[in-house]
Structures are given as C-alpha cells and as structure tokens.
Design a protein around this motif. Structure first.
Motif, PDB file in Angstrom:
ATOM      1  N   TRP A   1      44.348 -18.822  39.013  1.00 35.92           N
ATOM      2  CA  TRP A   1      45.406 -18.550  38.050  1.00 35.92           C
ATOM      3  C   TRP A   1      45.402 -19.609  36.976  1.00 35.92           C
ATOM      4  O   TRP A   1      45.257 -20.797  37.241  1.00 35.92           O
ATOM      5  CB  TRP A   1      46.777 -18.571  38.727  1.00 35.92           C
TER       6      TRP A   1
ATOM      7  N   THR B   1      48.837  -7.493  36.624  1.00 36.18           N
ATOM      8  CA  THR B   1      48.747  -6.833  37.917  1.00 36.18           C
ATOM      9  C   THR B   1      49.190  -5.380  37.790  1.00 36.18           C
ATOM     10  O   THR B   1      49.985  -5.038  36.916  1.00 36.18           O
ATOM     11  CB  THR B   1      49.607  -7.581  38.977  1.00 36.18           C
TER      12      THR B   1
ATOM     13  N   THR C   1      53.743 -15.793  41.810  1.00 38.53           N
ATOM     14  CA  THR C   1      52.339 -16.001  42.154  1.00 38.53           C
ATOM     15  C   THR C   1      51.657 -16.960  41.188  1.00 38.53           C
ATOM     16  O   THR C   1      50.833 -17.778  41.607  1.00 38.53           O
ATOM     17  CB  THR C   1      51.600 -14.646  42.173  1.00 38.53           C
TER      18      THR C   1
ATOM     19  N   ASP D   1      43.215 -12.199  36.949  1.00 40.46           N
ATOM     20  CA  ASP D   1      43.609 -13.581  36.691  1.00 40.46           C
ATOM     21  C   ASP D   1      42.528 -14.381  35.985  1.00 40.46           C
ATOM     22  O   ASP D   1      42.754 -15.503  35.569  1.00 40.46           O
ATOM     23  CB  ASP D   1      44.024 -14.282  37.990  1.00 40.46           C
TER      24      ASP D   1
END
Length: 162
Positions: free
Chosen positions: A2, A42, A69, A144
């Motif tokens: 990420w 996502t 996340t 990501d």
C-alpha cells in the motif's frame, strides 16, 4: 504494498451497482491522497443484496474498510447516493440496512475524523466504473500497485479537473 497516505486527509469515493433481475450487486471504492493522486482501489461482488439502497450502504462500509486497510486516520468518504449518506449520518437507524449501519458506525469510530458526504454522480465516475466492472465480471479485486487499466483515463481526467 500500500502507498502510505500523505499527512492530509484521504478522500474515498464509493459507489454500487445493482442487478434487480438476479438480486446481485457490487461495490467500488477508490482512495486518493490530498493531492488527488491514486492510493488504492477495491471492488466487491455481492452475491445477494435486497436493493440498490442496501448495495449503496455496503459500498460505504467497504470504503471504510479500504481506509482502514491503507492506514488512513482522517478521511472524507463520498457517495452519490443521498439515501445511503443520510442513513449513515443518522444518530439512530432502524431500517432494513440496520446491521450494515451498525457496522459502519463501529468502523467509523476507529478514525480520528470521518465525514460521509454526498457528491454528484459526475464526480463519482471512477467508483461507478469499478462497481460496474465487478458486477459484470462477478469478481472482487484490490488494486494497490497501480491504477487498473479500465479506469486509468478517468483518473487522469479527474486530476485535470482538480
């Protein structure tokens, strides 16, 4: 891996797609930093959902999960569904989506600051495309590392507007 959000607030746009013929849905979410740069996105296919409104509330929940996340602490979450935004911003809600509402309230308490606001459909085209793609492919994905090809032009166009 990420991309770490910058020190400013993260903006997450969410949307849902719904198929009344087979009662399926999908959600899309895209996270951007305070400069508008892509952080992550996502999608989530929902094998059974009762209504478009329910799918939109699930999209908000999935946007909050995306924010957690990526390690975001302060966010603006935008949806083009005024009904879903109104549900989430209520102090108490006892409608059909109550379990999703309660989960959103719980998830939201883990952030220093969360604003769930309404945006115009035109400002939500990336999340809309992600949700429609998930519905048509019946799949859930996380991006990501880079912008998925099917939304790259929309991301560039959004940055040009900013």
């Amino acid at each position: 891996m990420w991309k770490k959000p910058t020190s400013g607030r993260v903006k997450i746009n969410v949307d849902a797609a719904f198929s009344p013929e087979n009662m399926t849905g999908a959600t899309g979410a895209v996270a951007r930093d305070d400069r508008g740069d892509f952080i992550a996105a996502t999608s989530c296919f929902i094998s059974h959902v009762t209504s478009a409104k329910s799918a939109e509330v699930v999209a908000i929940r999935n946007g909050l999960i995306l924010a957690m996340t990526i390690g975001c602490n302060s966010l603006i979450l935008e949806s083009d569904s005024s009904n879903a935004v109104d549900i989430i911003n209520q102090e108490d809600y006892l409608g059909q989506e109550v379990s999703i509402y309660m989960e959103c309230r719980h998830l939201g308490s883990d952030f220093a600051k969360v604003e769930v606001i309404h945006c115009f459909r035109e400002a939500n085209s990336v999340a809309d495309s992600i949700a429609k793609n998930a519905l048509s492919t019946r799949s859930s994905m996380v991006w990501d590392e880079g912008v998925p090809d099917f939304i790259s032009l929309q991301i560039v166009n959004d940055l040009a507007i900013v």
